[in-house]
Design an enzyme around this catalytic site. Structure first.
Site, short mmCIF file in Angstrom:
data_model
loop_
_atom_site.label_atom_id
_atom_site.label_comp_id
_atom_site.label_asym_id
_atom_site.label_seq_id
_atom_site.Cartn_x
_atom_site.Cartn_y
_atom_site.Cartn_z
N ASP A 103 1.02 -1.25 0.08
CA ASP A 103 0.03 0.08 -0.08
C ASP A 103 0.73 1.21 -0.06
OD1 ASP A 103 -2.60 1.36 2.00
OD2 ASP A 103 -2.41 1.42 -0.06
N LYS A 133 2.74 3.51 -5.59
CA LYS A 133 2.28 2.53 -6.53
C LYS A 133 3.07 1.99 -7.50
CE LYS A 133 -1.10 3.23 -4.12
NZ LYS A 133 -1.04 2.68 -2.75
N ASP A 184 -3.35 -3.01 -2.57
CA ASP A 184 -4.35 -2.06 -2.57
C ASP A 184 -4.13 -1.14 -3.81
OD1 ASP A 184 -5.41 0.98 -0.57
OD2 ASP A 184 -6.48 -0.52 -1.67
N ASN A 185 -5.24 -0.60 -4.07
CA ASN A 185 -5.21 0.46 -5.20
C ASN A 185 -4.89 0.20 -6.74
OD1 ASN A 185 -3.77 1.94 -2.61
ND2 ASN A 185 -5.94 2.69 -3.05
N GLU A 215 -11.36 4.16 -0.86
CA GLU A 215 -11.76 4.66 0.47
C GLU A 215 -12.70 5.71 0.47
OE1 GLU A 215 -8.83 3.87 -0.49
OE2 GLU A 215 -7.14 5.26 0.18
#
Ligand SMILES: Cc1ccc(Cc2cc(O)c(O)c(C(=O)NC/C=C/[C@H]3O[C@@H](n4cnc5c(N)ncnc54)[C@H](O)[C@@H]3O)c2)cc1
Ligand SMILES: [Mg+2]
Length: 214
Positions: free
Chosen positions: A141, A144, A169-170, A199
């Site tokens: 996380d 990226k 994540d993401n 989120e």
């Protein structure tokens, strides 16, 4: 109060969350970031997906890359079996200092080891420094564009074993396209996408769960 967003989040935790109660720390941060000011925590919706994977894997050795305010470190630590450890890496000293206090307020400091420094420097030192053989579960996380290089580094350093699981994540927003292409295209991974939302918003995002096949 507090000059930075993480400091305001910590102030809210100290004001509203019950000391020693990890769940109330998680809920306090979610409430604040949903209604007062957005922050890049994995959040309640994607957090539920992360929770289910942590509970399924019951990792004895877990790594998180990108602590930020410590929201997911607290969330994960509250679900870890006894004697297991979460090692979380954060290279911004201001964020690391805040995260330490959030983790302490939640009462999970004996389950979390926060390493201050860049993942690229620390991953090659993990085995020696922590007497580790491999990680059962890794939560990515952080920036990226670090997902892919750090995954390759973990492979090269022998930190992944057959069955080790990566949770990223993401993968849609902000997105990690090179990482996705790698884990979805490689015969060495079995990858699965969990659709969700960024989120505290209705923007599409998701979590990618990838099992390392060795
Ligand atoms: C365009 C746009 C912007 C923002 C969003 C929203 C959005 C939503 C999200 O859930 C996100 O996770 C993010 C995001 O950018 N996360 C990056 C998180 C970094 C934290 O990790 C730390 N760190 C970064 N690289 C390293 C590293 N090598 N070693 C150690 N720590 C590192 C930093 O010090 C930070 O503590 C953004 C969506 C779309
Ligand atoms: Mg994130």
């Amino acid at each position: 109060y507090g000059s930075t967003r993480p400091e305001r989040i910590l102030a809210e935790v100290k004001r509203k969350a019950t000391r020693g109660d990890a769940r109330s720390v998680v809920d306090t941060i979610d409430q604040y970031c949903r209604h007062q000011e957005w922050a890049m925590n994995v959040g309640d919706e994607k957090g539920t997906i992360l929770d289910s994977i942590v509970c399924e894997v019951k990792p004895m050795a877990m790594l998180e890359l990108g602590t930020y305010c410590g929201y997911s470190a607290v969330r994960i630590a509250s679900l870890l079996p006894p004697n297991s450890r979460l090692i979380t890496m954060e290279f911004n000293p201001v964020f690391a200092a805040i995260a330490r206090q959030v983790i302490a307020w939640a009462g999970v400091e004996d389950k979390v080891v926060l390493i201050e420094g860049p993942s690229g420097d620390w991953i090659p030192k993990m085995k020696k420094e922590f007497g580790l053989t491999s990680f059962d579960l890794v939560f990515l996380d952080h920036w990226k564009d670090c997902y892919l290089p750090d995954t390759k580094l973990m492979e090269e350093c022998g930190l992944l074993r057959t069955g080790s699981i990566l949770v990223a994540d993401n993968v849609i927003c902000p997105g990690a396209p090179d990482y996705l292409e790698y884990v979805r295209g490689s015969p060495r991974y079995e990858s699965k996408y969990f659709r969700s939302h960024l989120e505290y918003t209705r923007v599409e995002d998701g979590i990618e769960k990838s099992v390392f096949l060795g």
